[in-house]
Design an enzyme around this catalytic site. Structure first.
Site, PDB file in Angstrom:
ATOM      1  N   LYS A 155       6.179   5.836   0.263  1.00  0.00           N
ATOM      2  CA  LYS A 155       5.758   5.382   1.583  1.00  0.00           C
ATOM      3  C   LYS A 155       4.922   6.472   2.204  1.00  0.00           C
ATOM      4  CE  LYS A 155       7.079   1.835   4.165  1.00  0.00           C
ATOM      5  NZ  LYS A 155       7.361   0.569   3.489  1.00  0.00           N
TER       6      LYS A 155
HETATM    7  N1  GLU Z   1       5.016  -2.149   3.358  1.00  0.00           N
HETATM    8  C1  GLU Z   1       5.598  -3.231   2.610  1.00  0.00           C
HETATM    9  C2  GLU Z   1       7.081  -2.977   2.363  1.00  0.00           C
HETATM   10  O1  GLU Z   1       7.733  -2.273   3.096  1.00  0.00           O
HETATM   11  C3  GLU Z   1       4.815  -3.550   1.361  1.00  0.00           C
HETATM   12  C4  GLU Z   1       4.630  -2.449   0.371  1.00  0.00           C
HETATM   13  C5  GLU Z   1       3.661  -2.759  -0.749  1.00  0.00           C
HETATM   14  O2  GLU Z   1       3.153  -3.884  -0.801  1.00  0.00           O
HETATM   15  O3  GLU Z   1       3.422  -1.875  -1.563  1.00  0.00           O
HETATM   16  O4  GLU Z   1       7.670  -3.540   1.481  1.00  0.00           O
END
Ligand code: GLU
Length: 419
Positions: free
Chosen positions: A109
């Site tokens: 993240k």
């Molecule tokens: N931000 C989204 C999540 O928390 C998607 C992450 C992604 O598609 O890589 O799952």
């Protein structure tokens, strides 16, 4: 760096959840020790030229938790509260999420501490390009593939893709997911997270023997996830009686006019100026009597303090980490059916995976194909979690984490320790 920087309510929650699930799994302590910490964490300065000529130095992060199953994968969040601790928790949850639904991807993240609503388009573009440049050597189609999260969207992904591609000297669409279809994005990605939440609610309602049509729902958050959940629930004949965003909550026991709310959000980028329903606070919203409650905003919304007052039958976690551990036990006593975040909101990363696969093959699918494959994957994961939860008499969250953690641990044991 001081220990404190890692610590925040979300990172404590992620750790505690991991400890509970790994104890239930009897996880090898050597593997557990490795999984408690991220593989790599970056803090970068993001100097950005503001419209008035001044240079403002923002702080950016990218935390890569684990990549034993495949390249790191996870969103980039733009929000004033973004911190190393929060991003680390979110990265860990991404590892379990990808593993739970069977994707060959790891967990990461990123984020920048900023308020995107206060930035002009130019400032947002400069910030995004510089952030990308700072982490450029640590991302890539086979390394780490960013995606949208709170406060970012397909335009931000397009800037990340372009910055990376300019450095490589050729187009590299597969470095990022959630980008516009015109530059290699996939159909159905924007709606995927919300759509997945609604698929999971439908499975839960079927299991509980509740007909979804005629149910009432409350949705906290009206961004990419909350707005799609609201729209899709309304389409199924659910009466949405409450919604909220950072401007506050809106309640109408007879049902809010969903299409009109979407028009307001489209025009104002928030529910600001919404004249429908009675205004209530975000706290009051969560405590409304309803069949389905969907927290689709920030972490730590449901705690020991308010869990006892929740009046829903199904809690579908559109957000990451909205419920803490104390609240979990209270909800279990109240017999609330919890669809945990790593299952409920996995639709986003599943369709991100589809986007990455399509880019790598240069072969694109229709939206129907995307939605069908998404539904198949999520439904299979839902029943895997539900069956084990019934068999072992363990809550849905712990089981989801146990399945996610176990796959990662098994892969780590096969690969062993490189030393
Ligand atoms: N931000 C989204 C999540 O928390 C998607 C992450 C992604 O598609 O890589 O799952």
């Amino acid at each position: 760096m001081s220990r404190d920087e890692w610590q925040c309510p979300a990172s404590e929650l992620a750790m505690k959840q991991f400890d509970v699930a790994s104890a239930k799994l009897n996880l090898d302590p050597n593997v557990a020790a490795r999984l408690r910490r991220p593989g790599r964490a970056m803090i970068v300065s993001v100097p950005t030229r503001m419209d008035d000529g001044r240079v403002h130095v923002f702080t950016g992060y990218r935390v890569q938790h684990n990549d034993v199953l495949g390249p790191f994968k996870g969103g980039v969040r733009y929000h004033p509260e973004v911190s190393l601790g929060e991003v680390s928790a979110l990265a860990m949850w991404m590892t379990w999420k990808c593993s739970l639904v069977g994707l060959p991807l790891g967990g990461a993240k990123g984020g920048v501490a900023c308020d995107p609503a206060e930035l002009s388009r130019n400032e947002l573009q400069s910030l995004t390009r510089r952030y990308t440049a700072e982490i450029l050597n640590f991302i890539g189609p086979e390394v780490d593939v960013p995606a949208p999260d709170m406060g970012t969207n397909e335009q931000v992904m397009a800037w990340i893709m372009d910055t990376y591609s300019q450095h490589k000297g050729h187009a590299v669409p597969e470095v990022v997911t959630g980008k516009p279809v015109a530059i290699g994005g996939t159909h159905g990605r924007r709606e995927a997270t919300g759509r997945g939440v609604v698929y999971m609610i439908t499975e839960a309602a079927n299991y509980l023997g509740i007909g979804i049509t005629g149910c009432t729902a409350v949705v906290q958050g009206f961004g990419n996830v909350g707005s799609v959940v609201t729209q899709e629930l309304a389409r199924l004949g659910v009466t949405v009686i409450g919604v909220s965003d950072r401007t506050g909550g809106y309640f109408d026991a007879k049902g809010l006019p969903v299409e009109k709310l979407l028009e307001v959000a489209d025009k104002n980028h928030s529910l600001e100026g919404c004249t429908y329903g009675e205004m209530i606070t975000n706290e009051e919203l969560l405590e409304l009597k309803c069949d389905i409650l969907v927290p689709a905003a920030l972490e730590m919304q449901i705690t020991e303090e308010n869990a006892g007052r929740l009046q829903c039958r199904i809690l579908a976690e559109g957000a990451n980490g909205p419920t803490d551990l104390d609240a979990d036990s209270i909800l279990a006593q109240k017999n609330v059916f919890v669809i945990p975040d790593i299952l409920a909101n996995a639709g986003g990363v599943v369709v991100s995976y589809f986007e990455w696969v399509q880019d790598l093959q240069n072969f694109f699918w229709t939206e129907d194909e995307v939605n069908k494959k998404l539904r198949d994957i999520l439904t299979k994961a839902f029943h895997e979690v539900l069956n084990l939860s019934l068999k072992e008499d363990v809550g849905m969250r712990s089981v989801a984490l146990m399945i996610g953690i176990k796959r990662v641990a098994t892969a780590m044991l096969w690969r062993s320790l490189y030393a």
